[in-house]
Design a protein around this motif. Structure first.
Motif, PDB file in Angstrom:
ATOM      1  N   GLY A 140       0.833  -1.205   0.000  1.00 19.52           N
ATOM      2  CA  GLY A 140       0.000   0.000   0.000  1.00 19.52           C
ATOM      3  C   GLY A 140       0.860   1.243   0.000  1.00 19.52           C
ATOM      4  O   GLY A 140       2.030   1.225   0.395  1.00 19.52           O
ATOM      5  N   ALA A 141       0.264   2.351  -0.440  1.00 18.99           N
ATOM      6  CA  ALA A 141       1.006   3.615  -0.530  1.00 18.99           C
ATOM      7  C   ALA A 141       1.585   4.006   0.819  1.00 18.99           C
ATOM      8  O   ALA A 141       2.694   4.550   0.901  1.00 18.99           O
ATOM      9  CB  ALA A 141       0.078   4.714  -1.075  1.00 18.99           C
ATOM     10  N   ALA A 142       0.823   3.744   1.906  1.00 18.32           N
ATOM     11  CA  ALA A 142       1.307   4.074   3.264  1.00 18.32           C
ATOM     12  C   ALA A 142       1.651   2.813   4.036  1.00 18.32           C
ATOM     13  O   ALA A 142       1.715   2.833   5.262  1.00 18.32           O
ATOM     14  CB  ALA A 142       0.245   4.895   3.990  1.00 18.32           C
ATOM     15  N   CYS A 143       1.861   1.663   3.320  1.00 24.20           N
ATOM     16  CA  CYS A 143       2.214   0.376   3.960  1.00 24.20           C
ATOM     17  C   CYS A 143       1.159  -0.030   4.994  1.00 24.20           C
ATOM     18  O   CYS A 143       1.487  -0.532   6.076  1.00 24.20           O
ATOM     19  CB  CYS A 143       3.599   0.446   4.624  1.00 24.20           C
ATOM     20  N   GLU A 144      -0.104   0.226   4.655  1.00 24.75           N
ATOM     21  CA  GLU A 144      -1.172  -0.001   5.634  1.00 24.75           C
ATOM     22  C   GLU A 144      -1.844  -1.363   5.489  1.00 24.75           C
ATOM     23  O   GLU A 144      -2.626  -1.770   6.356  1.00 24.75           O
ATOM     24  CB  GLU A 144      -2.241   1.108   5.491  1.00 24.75           C
ATOM     25  N   SER A 145      -1.584  -2.137   4.419  1.00 28.94           N
ATOM     26  CA  SER A 145      -2.279  -3.408   4.180  1.00 28.94           C
ATOM     27  C   SER A 145      -1.340  -4.579   4.420  1.00 28.94           C
ATOM     28  O   SER A 145      -0.283  -4.683   3.801  1.00 28.94           O
ATOM     29  CB  SER A 145      -2.814  -3.467   2.735  1.00 28.94           C
ATOM     30  N   ALA A 146      -1.750  -5.522   5.357  1.00 26.18           N
ATOM     31  CA  ALA A 146      -0.953  -6.721   5.636  1.00 26.18           C
ATOM     32  C   ALA A 146      -1.100  -7.721   4.503  1.00 26.18           C
ATOM     33  O   ALA A 146      -2.113  -7.734   3.792  1.00 26.18           O
ATOM     34  CB  ALA A 146      -1.411  -7.358   6.944  1.00 26.18           C
ATOM     35  N   VAL A 147      -0.092  -8.591   4.326  1.00 28.41           N
ATOM     36  CA  VAL A 147      -0.095  -9.600   3.260  1.00 28.41           C
ATOM     37  C   VAL A 147      -0.086 -10.986   3.892  1.00 28.41           C
ATOM     38  O   VAL A 147       0.768 -11.282   4.750  1.00 28.41           O
ATOM     39  CB  VAL A 147       1.136  -9.440   2.344  1.00 28.41           C
ATOM     40  N   CYS A 148      -1.057 -11.832   3.526  1.00 28.94           N
ATOM     41  CA  CYS A 148      -1.100 -13.249   3.935  1.00 28.94           C
ATOM     42  C   CYS A 148      -0.981 -14.077   2.671  1.00 28.94           C
ATOM     43  O   CYS A 148      -1.826 -13.962   1.770  1.00 28.94           O
ATOM     44  CB  CYS A 148      -2.394 -13.575   4.686  1.00 28.94           C
ATOM     45  N   SER A 149       0.062 -14.946   2.587  1.00 26.39           N
ATOM     46  CA  SER A 149       0.282 -15.728   1.364  1.00 26.39           C
ATOM     47  C   SER A 149      -0.849 -16.717   1.127  1.00 26.39           C
ATOM     48  O   SER A 149      -1.136 -17.086  -0.006  1.00 26.39           O
ATOM     49  CB  SER A 149       1.631 -16.453   1.459  1.00 26.39           C
ATOM     50  N   THR A 150      -1.511 -17.160   2.207  1.00 24.90           N
ATOM     51  CA  THR A 150      -2.672 -18.060   2.080  1.00 24.90           C
ATOM     52  C   THR A 150      -3.931 -17.260   2.389  1.00 24.90           C
ATOM     53  O   THR A 150      -3.972 -16.490   3.357  1.00 24.90           O
ATOM     54  CB  THR A 150      -2.557 -19.233   3.059  1.00 24.90           C
ATOM     55  N   SER A 151      -4.991 -17.459   1.591  1.00 30.23           N
ATOM     56  CA  SER A 151      -6.237 -16.724   1.782  1.00 30.23           C
ATOM     57  C   SER A 151      -6.836 -17.011   3.155  1.00 30.23           C
ATOM     58  O   SER A 151      -6.791 -18.141   3.649  1.00 30.23           O
ATOM     59  CB  SER A 151      -7.240 -17.113   0.681  1.00 30.23           C
ATOM     60  N   CYS A 152      -7.379 -15.968   3.794  1.00 34.21           N
ATOM     61  CA  CYS A 152      -8.085 -16.129   5.076  1.00 34.21           C
ATOM     62  C   CYS A 152      -9.554 -16.349   4.741  1.00 34.21           C
ATOM     63  O   CYS A 152     -10.357 -15.397   4.737  1.00 34.21           O
ATOM     64  CB  CYS A 152      -7.894 -14.892   5.966  1.00 34.21           C
ATOM     65  N   GLY A 153      -9.932 -17.603   4.464  1.00 35.26           N
ATOM     66  CA  GLY A 153     -11.266 -17.929   3.935  1.00 35.26           C
ATOM     67  C   GLY A 153     -12.417 -17.366   4.739  1.00 35.26           C
ATOM     68  O   GLY A 153     -13.327 -16.739   4.195  1.00 35.26           O
ATOM     69  N   ASN A 154     -12.404 -17.594   6.037  1.00 30.98           N
ATOM     70  CA  ASN A 154     -13.518 -17.144   6.882  1.00 30.98           C
ATOM     71  C   ASN A 154     -12.996 -16.107   7.881  1.00 30.98           C
ATOM     72  O   ASN A 154     -13.255 -16.176   9.088  1.00 30.98           O
ATOM     73  CB  ASN A 154     -14.143 -18.328   7.613  1.00 30.98           C
ATOM     74  N   GLY A 155     -12.234 -15.118   7.413  1.00 26.66           N
ATOM     75  CA  GLY A 155     -11.680 -14.075   8.264  1.00 26.66           C
ATOM     76  C   GLY A 155     -10.987 -13.053   7.393  1.00 26.66           C
ATOM     77  O   GLY A 155     -11.301 -12.910   6.208  1.00 26.66           O
ATOM     78  N   TYR A 156     -10.025 -12.339   7.976  1.00 28.36           N
ATOM     79  CA  TYR A 156      -9.302 -11.319   7.211  1.00 28.36           C
ATOM     80  C   TYR A 156      -7.851 -11.287   7.692  1.00 28.36           C
ATOM     81  O   TYR A 156      -7.545 -11.699   8.809  1.00 28.36           O
ATOM     82  CB  TYR A 156      -9.954  -9.945   7.364  1.00 28.36           C
ATOM     83  N   CYS A 157      -6.955 -10.800   6.779  1.00 25.67           N
ATOM     84  CA  CYS A 157      -5.521 -10.732   7.085  1.00 25.67           C
ATOM     85  C   CYS A 157      -5.280  -9.479   7.931  1.00 25.67           C
ATOM     86  O   CYS A 157      -5.404  -8.355   7.442  1.00 25.67           O
ATOM     87  CB  CYS A 157      -4.721 -10.672   5.774  1.00 25.67           C
ATOM     88  N   SER A 158      -4.951  -9.675   9.235  1.00 25.47           N
ATOM     89  CA  SER A 158      -4.796  -8.539  10.156  1.00 25.47           C
ATOM     90  C   SER A 158      -3.333  -8.153  10.349  1.00 25.47           C
ATOM     91  O   SER A 158      -3.018  -7.000  10.648  1.00 25.47           O
ATOM     92  CB  SER A 158      -5.417  -8.875  11.514  1.00 25.47           C
ATOM     93  N   LEU A 159      -2.432  -9.112  10.212  1.00 26.55           N
ATOM     94  CA  LEU A 159      -0.993  -8.876  10.312  1.00 26.55           C
ATOM     95  C   LEU A 159      -0.317  -9.778   9.286  1.00 26.55           C
ATOM     96  O   LEU A 159      -0.929 -10.759   8.839  1.00 26.55           O
ATOM     97  CB  LEU A 159      -0.473  -9.206  11.720  1.00 26.55           C
ATOM     98  N   PRO A 160       0.916  -9.509   8.912  1.00 33.02           N
ATOM     99  CA  PRO A 160       1.576 -10.385   7.915  1.00 33.02           C
ATOM    100  C   PRO A 160       1.497 -11.845   8.334  1.00 33.02           C
ATOM    101  O   PRO A 160       1.904 -12.214   9.433  1.00 33.02           O
ATOM    102  CB  PRO A 160       3.016  -9.865   7.897  1.00 33.02           C
ATOM    103  N   GLU A 161       0.931 -12.668   7.389  1.00 30.33           N
ATOM    104  CA  GLU A 161       0.798 -14.112   7.585  1.00 30.33           C
ATOM    105  C   GLU A 161      -0.037 -14.469   8.815  1.00 30.33           C
ATOM    106  O   GLU A 161       0.061 -15.571   9.348  1.00 30.33           O
ATOM    107  CB  GLU A 161       2.176 -14.791   7.670  1.00 30.33           C
ATOM    108  N   ILE A 162      -0.863 -13.557   9.317  1.00 26.70           N
ATOM    109  CA  ILE A 162      -1.728 -13.831  10.470  1.00 26.70           C
ATOM    110  C   ILE A 162      -3.156 -13.444  10.105  1.00 26.70           C
ATOM    111  O   ILE A 162      -3.442 -12.287   9.791  1.00 26.70           O
ATOM    112  CB  ILE A 162      -1.276 -13.064  11.726  1.00 26.70           C
ATOM    113  N   CYS A 163      -4.047 -14.492  10.141  1.00 25.40           N
ATOM    114  CA  CYS A 163      -5.465 -14.276   9.859  1.00 25.40           C
ATOM    115  C   CYS A 163      -6.224 -14.059  11.164  1.00 25.40           C
ATOM    116  O   CYS A 163      -5.973 -14.749  12.148  1.00 25.40           O
ATOM    117  CB  CYS A 163      -6.057 -15.481   9.129  1.00 25.40           C
ATOM    118  N   THR A 164      -7.137 -13.101  11.181  1.00 26.33           N
ATOM    119  CA  THR A 164      -8.082 -12.941  12.294  1.00 26.33           C
ATOM    120  C   THR A 164      -9.403 -13.533  11.825  1.00 26.33           C
ATOM    121  O   THR A 164     -10.005 -13.058  10.847  1.00 26.33           O
ATOM    122  CB  THR A 164      -8.253 -11.459  12.681  1.00 26.33           C
TER     123      THR A 164
END
Length: 566
Positions: free
Chosen positions: A388-412
């Motif tokens: 992201g332009a301000a580095c605000e979006s975390a990246v998870c290499s595997t999709s968080c099917g029933n949640g969302y990527c809250s930190l790098p490689e960590i699904c909530t």
């Protein structure tokens, strides 16, 4: 087995079967009924061979009525008195050959006295808390040494016939005074106290006495002065100046007291009170300045061009104030440099657009870089795992099917889901015999049911029990079989009887009793006969017939007589 001959039942004997039999005998009693002894007073047991003692034989065995035979080491009527051999001299026997000693005694037989404080230096404990000492020691524990000749002048006896003298005394009995530094020209008469010879003084009589003072020297022997270097005379009062004093007088060895305006070892150097920094003093308070200098003390440098932000420190040389430079101190200095700007005043930078900081090397990113660093104006370099332009979006290499990527490689995960990629459903109560297929929804294994798969399934009803696992009944007491339909009789039903309920037999018409073990005779057996099989009587001697109603005469009745009673 014949007329007037008895065959006795088990447990009986004698011609008329009236004597009971006790197979093991009755050692101290009489056989009162088959297998039962009536014991004499003081005996018990099946064969009356166990003696009875009214009180327990604590450390022994009851060998005859009210008589205990004690084990080794014990005595007394009930074996409670321990025996100690040899006896306890100063104590009590509390266990076999174990003495508990009185206070102040010890040893196996309590014959050794105890001294609470040990007897030292070869002393011997001869009675409780009483030591007998050798000739060289004394006191209650033989710890105090004996000095036969005594220790004088405050000395202390520290070992047999050995004194530790007080400070200032010595000798075997501390009778000799000590002058630690000696008495050079005198004699020691008391500790650290010398009596000096005539002409001498001091604590150690090493100071000579001169009746007149040696002013600039030292008294080295009675009435004899030795002058210091630079002095002379009987009392060392005349100073010596080897170079002379041109403009003054000799006041002390090698030192002249100069006239005003002069100095130097021989008072031949003129004095200029303010000094002549960059010149020479040619007479009292008169300076001759070097080229490029001026002033009464020749301390003012001459610069042909003025020093703008500094001072003229030497001819035509400016010393700039802090923060300024160049020949006339007209250029400001920024010590850290101004990377992306210009130095406008000492250590003050004016930054170009997009840069900040004291040295203009810190780029500005207007929106900030949440999870990265600003590397150039409005350019973020994101940390690993962020975009992201301000580095605000975390990246998870595997999709968080029933949640969302809250930190790098960590699904909530959303409520009801878990796992690294939120793909595992959560059943809060668990699925004991099944699998959780969606939040709080179980898919049970075969043979199980219920919200948490804990209820087993039995295809056939458990008649007298409960279904405890798939297809398995746990029967109530008294029932068995796959569906608990078969009653259990703990004692088998004999003679063709059938078990119809727990411990309930259904007998045929010829048998009766709880287990169908009793035969039935429809016509009763008379005259003491016993029904021994269905409708079969076993008659006593003297009777016969199917129901034992026919008398038997051991001698036939002659002449057509009829036997009417046995």
């Amino acid at each position: 087995t014949g007329p007037n001959t008895c065959t006795c039942n088990s447990g009986w004997s004698g011609s008329t079967c009236s004597v009971p039999v006790c197979a093991s005998g009755c050692v101290n009693g009489n056989c009162s009924s088959p297998g039962n002894c009536s014991c004499s007073s003081g005996w018990r047991g099946v064969a009356c061979d166990t003696a009875i003692c009214s009180s327990s034989c604590n450390n022994g065995a009851c060998t005859s009525p009210s008589v205990c035979t004690c084990f080794d080491g014990w005595s007394g009527s009930i074996c409670t008195t321990p025996v100690c051999s040899p006896p306890c001299v100063n104590g009590a026997c509390t266990l076999p050959n174990v003495c508990t000693c009185d206070s102040s005694w010890s040893g196996l037989t309590c014959a050794l006295p105890v001294c609470s404080s040990p007897c030292n230096n070869g002393g011997t404990c001869t009675a409780p808390n009483t030591c007998t000492c050798t000739n060289e020691w004394t006191d209650s524990t033989c710890a105090t040494p004996v000095c036969a000749a005594g220790c004088m002048n405050g000395g202390a006896c520290v070992a047999p016939n050995t004194c530790a003298c007080a400070d200032g005394w010595t000798g075997p009995t501390c009778s000799l005074p000590v002058c630690t530094s000696g008495c050079g020209n005198g004699v020691c008469v008391a500790p650290s106290n010398c009596t000096c010879n005539p002409g001498w003084s001091g604590l150690t009589c090493d100071t000579p006495i001169c009746t007149e003072s040696c002013n600039n020297g030292a008294c080295t022997a009675p009435d004899t002065c030795s002058c210091l270097s630079g002095w002379s005379g009987a009392k060392c009062m005349t100073a010596i100046c080897p170079l002379g004093c041109v403009n003054g007088a000799c006041s002390s060895p090698g030192t002249c007291a100069c006239n005003d305006g002069w100095s130097g070892p021989a008072c031949d150097t003129p004095i200029c009170a303010g000094g002549c920094g960059n010149g020479v003093c040619t007479a009292p308070n008169v300076c001759s300045c070097n080229s490029g200098w001026s002033g009464s003390s020749c301390d003012s440098a001459i610069c042909t061009a003025p020093c703008l932000n500094g001072v003229c420190s030497s001819p035509n040389v400016c010393t700039c104030s802090s923060g300024w430079t160049n020949a006339v101190c007209g250029e400001p200095v920024c010590s850290g440099g101004c990377g992306n700007g210009v130095c406008a005043a000492p250590d003050v930078c004016t930054c170009n657009s997009g840069w900040s900081g004291s040295t203009c090397v810190t780029p500005i990113c207007v929106g900030g870089c949440s999870n990265g660093v600003c590397t150039a104006p409005n350019v973020c370099s994101c940390n690993v795992g962020w975009i992201g332009a301000a580095c605000e979006s975390a990246v998870c290499s595997t999709s968080c099917g029933n949640g969302y990527c809250s930190l790098p490689e960590i699904c909530t995960c959303n409520s009801g889901w878990s796992g690294l990629s939120c793909g595992t459903a959560v059943c809060s109560a668990g699925c004991v015999h099944g699998a959780c297929i969606s939040p709080d929804t179980c898919l049970c294994h075969s043979g199980w049911t219920g919200s948490t798969c804990t209820t087993p399934i039995c295809s056939a009803t458990c008649v007298n029990g409960v279904c405890s696992s798939p297809g398995t009944c746990t029967c109530s007491s008294g029932w068995s079989g796959p569906t608990c339909e078969v009653p259990i009789c703990s004692a088998p039903c004999a003679n063709g009887g059938g078990c119809v309920a727990p411990n309930v037999c259904s007998c045929s018409s010829e048998w009766s009793g709880p287990t169908c073990e009793t035969p039935v005779c429809t016509a009763p057996c008379a005259n003491g006969g016993v029904c021994t099989a269905p409708n079969t009587c076993s008659c006593v001697s003297g009777w016969s017939g199917s129901t034992c109603v026919t008398p038997v005469c051991s001698v036939p009745c002659a002449n057509s007589g009829v036997c009417s009673a046995p």
